[in-house]
Motif scaffolding. Structure first.
Motif, PDB file in Angstrom:
ATOM      1  N   PHE A 122       5.760   4.968  -5.758  1.00  0.00           N
ATOM      2  CA  PHE A 122       5.647   4.635  -4.339  1.00  0.00           C
ATOM      3  C   PHE A 122       4.184   4.287  -4.111  1.00  0.00           C
ATOM      4  CE2 PHE A 122       5.325   5.192   0.188  1.00  0.00           C
ATOM      5  CZ  PHE A 122       6.597   4.985   0.700  1.00  0.00           C
ATOM      6  N   LYS A 123       3.925   3.083  -3.681  1.00  0.00           N
ATOM      7  CA  LYS A 123       2.553   2.576  -3.559  1.00  0.00           C
ATOM      8  C   LYS A 123       1.674   3.529  -2.737  1.00  0.00           C
ATOM      9  CE  LYS A 123       0.041  -1.597  -2.306  1.00  0.00           C
ATOM     10  NZ  LYS A 123       0.178  -2.969  -1.785  1.00  0.00           N
ATOM     11  N   GLY A 124       0.538   3.899  -3.317  1.00  0.00           N
ATOM     12  CA  GLY A 124      -0.418   4.753  -2.631  1.00  0.00           C
ATOM     13  C   GLY A 124      -0.123   6.235  -2.727  1.00  0.00           C
ATOM     14  N   ILE A 125       1.045   6.599  -3.254  1.00  0.00           N
ATOM     15  CA  ILE A 125       1.425   8.011  -3.344  1.00  0.00           C
ATOM     16  C   ILE A 125       1.603   8.445  -4.794  1.00  0.00           C
ATOM     17  CG2 ILE A 125       3.241   9.700  -2.812  1.00  0.00           C
ATOM     18  CD1 ILE A 125       3.703   8.307  -0.180  1.00  0.00           C
ATOM     19  N   GLY A 126       2.236   7.596  -5.591  1.00  0.00           N
ATOM     20  CA  GLY A 126       2.550   7.940  -6.977  1.00  0.00           C
ATOM     21  C   GLY A 126       4.047   8.014  -7.174  1.00  0.00           C
ATOM     22  N   GLU A 127       4.458   8.585  -8.279  1.00  0.00           N
ATOM     23  CA  GLU A 127       5.888   8.705  -8.569  1.00  0.00           C
ATOM     24  C   GLU A 127       6.495   9.818  -7.727  1.00  0.00           C
ATOM     25  OE1 GLU A 127       8.163   9.833 -12.525  1.00  0.00           O
ATOM     26  OE2 GLU A 127       7.447   7.749 -12.565  1.00  0.00           O
ATOM     27  N   VAL A 156      13.089  -1.000  -2.112  1.00  0.00           N
ATOM     28  CA  VAL A 156      13.704   0.157  -1.451  1.00  0.00           C
ATOM     29  C   VAL A 156      12.768   0.836  -0.450  1.00  0.00           C
ATOM     30  CG1 VAL A 156      15.326   0.586  -3.341  1.00  0.00           C
ATOM     31  CG2 VAL A 156      13.083   1.736  -3.339  1.00  0.00           C
ATOM     32  N   ALA A 157      11.538   0.327  -0.312  1.00  0.00           N
ATOM     33  CA  ALA A 157      10.609   0.876   0.681  1.00  0.00           C
ATOM     34  C   ALA A 157       9.613  -0.204   1.073  1.00  0.00           C
ATOM     35  CB  ALA A 157       9.879   2.095   0.128  1.00  0.00           C
ATOM     36  N   VAL A 158       9.380  -0.332   2.394  1.00  0.00           N
ATOM     37  CA  VAL A 158       8.429  -1.320   2.907  1.00  0.00           C
ATOM     38  C   VAL A 158       7.610  -0.710   4.035  1.00  0.00           C
ATOM     39  CG1 VAL A 158       9.902  -3.312   2.336  1.00  0.00           C
ATOM     40  CG2 VAL A 158      10.023  -2.299   4.629  1.00  0.00           C
ATOM     41  N   ARG A 159       6.474  -1.363   4.290  1.00  0.00           N
ATOM     42  CA  ARG A 159       5.665  -1.017   5.461  1.00  0.00           C
ATOM     43  C   ARG A 159       5.380  -2.324   6.199  1.00  0.00           C
ATOM     44  NH1 ARG A 159       1.413   3.206   5.772  1.00  0.00           N
ATOM     45  NH2 ARG A 159       1.576   3.156   3.540  1.00  0.00           N
ATOM     46  N   TYR A 160       5.521  -2.254   7.505  1.00  0.00           N
ATOM     47  CA  TYR A 160       5.184  -3.402   8.348  1.00  0.00           C
ATOM     48  C   TYR A 160       4.445  -2.855   9.564  1.00  0.00           C
ATOM     49  CZ  TYR A 160       5.670  -7.622  11.187  1.00  0.00           C
ATOM     50  OH  TYR A 160       5.414  -8.739  11.955  1.00  0.00           O
ATOM     51  N   GLY A 161       3.159  -3.110   9.621  1.00  0.00           N
ATOM     52  CA  GLY A 161       2.366  -2.503  10.694  1.00  0.00           C
ATOM     53  C   GLY A 161       2.433  -0.994  10.564  1.00  0.00           C
ATOM     54  N   GLN A 163       5.247   0.732  10.747  1.00  0.00           N
ATOM     55  CA  GLN A 163       6.640   1.075  10.451  1.00  0.00           C
ATOM     56  C   GLN A 163       6.816   1.222   8.946  1.00  0.00           C
ATOM     57  OE1 GLN A 163       9.497  -1.400  12.959  1.00  0.00           O
ATOM     58  NE2 GLN A 163       7.594  -2.564  13.152  1.00  0.00           N
ATOM     59  N   ILE A 164       7.359   2.355   8.528  1.00  0.00           N
ATOM     60  CA  ILE A 164       7.740   2.572   7.137  1.00  0.00           C
ATOM     61  C   ILE A 164       9.256   2.666   7.113  1.00  0.00           C
ATOM     62  CG2 ILE A 164       7.653   4.125   5.152  1.00  0.00           C
ATOM     63  CD1 ILE A 164       4.911   5.079   6.132  1.00  0.00           C
ATOM     64  N   ALA A 165       9.891   1.807   6.300  1.00  0.00           N
ATOM     65  CA  ALA A 165      11.349   1.806   6.193  1.00  0.00           C
ATOM     66  C   ALA A 165      11.743   2.067   4.748  1.00  0.00           C
ATOM     67  CB  ALA A 165      11.906   0.463   6.674  1.00  0.00           C
ATOM     68  N   LEU A 166      12.642   3.029   4.562  1.00  0.00           N
ATOM     69  CA  LEU A 166      13.050   3.480   3.234  1.00  0.00           C
ATOM     70  C   LEU A 166      14.561   3.405   3.080  1.00  0.00           C
ATOM     71  CD1 LEU A 166      11.037   6.837   3.327  1.00  0.00           C
ATOM     72  CD2 LEU A 166      10.213   4.626   2.500  1.00  0.00           C
ATOM     73  N   ALA A 167      15.013   2.991   1.901  1.00  0.00           N
ATOM     74  CA  ALA A 167      16.447   2.982   1.613  1.00  0.00           C
ATOM     75  C   ALA A 167      16.923   4.368   1.177  1.00  0.00           C
ATOM     76  CB  ALA A 167      16.746   1.965   0.505  1.00  0.00           C
ATOM     77  N   PHE A 168      15.988   5.224   0.798  1.00  0.00           N
ATOM     78  CA  PHE A 168      16.325   6.551   0.285  1.00  0.00           C
ATOM     79  C   PHE A 168      15.994   7.641   1.318  1.00  0.00           C
ATOM     80  CE2 PHE A 168      12.110   5.330  -1.063  1.00  0.00           C
ATOM     81  CZ  PHE A 168      11.338   6.457  -0.858  1.00  0.00           C
ATOM     82  N   HIS A 169      16.249   8.889   0.924  1.00  0.00           N
ATOM     83  CA  HIS A 169      16.133  10.043   1.836  1.00  0.00           C
ATOM     84  C   HIS A 169      15.077  11.033   1.352  1.00  0.00           C
ATOM     85  CE1 HIS A 169      19.760   9.210   4.243  1.00  0.00           C
ATOM     86  NE2 HIS A 169      20.181   8.630   3.138  1.00  0.00           N
TER      87      HIS A 169
END
Length: 189
Positions: A122-127, A156-161, A163-169
């Motif tokens: 996960f970009k900026g966080i790691g695995e 499966v994960a994006v950031r826009y401004g 907003q962080i949107a994730l396909a997972f939980h």
């Protein structure tokens, strides 16, 4: 810090538990009047996106929430929440808040039996661990949408401004880093 959690349907309790464990107070959004208070961020949980979109409209919450997001309220959206934010859905004319310029494919991994767990970067966080339940994925992004995670060649994960949107939980796993990242974003003025 106070975080609002959409609580009309879906897996909102798990997000509240995760946020409260990080020392944040939560407020549940169940009706239009709940939107009149101040909060620093918004969680759109997993669940049934069609039902959530319908209830947002029926309860008179849709326009206010959309305006808050458009005006920069930080959002963490998981699974159905990702679908609510999408500008369009692949093979489906239904749209909801339309605040992220992306195309999302619903139930992309099949029905309940297509649910799975993995670990990925996960970009900026790691695995991090990722739990997918009847999950969507992003099939197309527009300029300005930052891809944060890819699993099996699918976004499966994006950031826009803000907003962080994730396909997972992330609320279903022990790891707290996604929620911590969201809270950092909420703290930025």
């Amino acid at each position: 810090m106070k975080i609002a959690v959409l609580a009309v349907q879906g897996a909102f309790i798990e997000h509240e538990r995760k946020l409260e464990a990080l020392g944040v107070s939560c407020v549940e959004l169940r009706k239009a009047e709940d939107l009149n208070q101040s909060y620093d961020g918004l969680v759109l949980p997993g669940g049934e996106s069609t039902v959530q979109g319908k209830l947002l409209r029926e309860l008179g919450m849709f326009d206010t929430i959309r305006k808050q997001i458009q005006e920069g309220l930080p959002v963490l959206a998981t699974c159905a929440g990702m679908i609510l934010l999408a500008d369009s859905l692949e093979g489906d004319a239904t749209v909801h808040l339309q605040t992220v310029p992306m195309v999302v494919k619903r139930n992309a991994y099949g029905r309940q039996l297509g649910s799975f767990h993995t670990e990925a970067e996960f970009k900026g966080i790691g695995e991090i661990p990722m739990t997918f339940i009847r999950a969507p994925y992003v099939s197309e992004v527009s300029d300005g949408v930052e891809v944060l995670a890819v699993v099996e060649d699918r976004v499966v994960a994006v950031r826009y401004g803000k907003q962080i949107a994730l396909a997972f939980h992330p609320e279903l796993d022990e790891d707290q880093r996604v929620h911590e990242e969201f809270l950092r974003m909420c703290g930025e003025k």
